[in-house]
Design a protein around this motif. Structure first.
Motif: not given
Length: 86
Positions: A20-21, A23-25, A27-31, A34-35
């Motif tokens: 998750g981290m 993805l946030m870094i 792809r700028r999104s942990a929507s 993406n999961w």
């Protein structure tokens, strides 16, 4: 007992938190979108391996005597003697 369960649950979830981290870094999104593409099988396997390694490590280095009796902390001769297993 609850502490042990919570610790192992957190160890199992560690790869998911790391993903998750990432993805946030990256792809700028942990929507949720993406999961859906997440490698959940691999994350679960890595989490399980982490928990198993932790359990083996704890069992290997546990050197408490199961037959020992705990003596609580006491005040003796003006000094505080810490609790101990006898």
């Amino acid at each position: 007992m609850l502490r042990i369960i919570v610790v192992h649950l957190l160890l199992f979830l560690l790869p998911f938190i790391g993903y998750g981290m990432w993805l946030m870094i990256v792809r700028r999104s942990a929507s949720a979108e993406n999961w859906r593409d997440a490698p959940t099988l691999w994350l679960s396997l890595v989490g399980g391996v982490i928990v198993i390694v932790n359990l083996i490590t704890l069992a290997s280095f546990e050197n408490e005597n199961a037959d020992a009796t705990y003596t609580s902390m006491e005040y003796k001769d003006g000094e505080l003697v810490p609790g101990r297993l006898e």
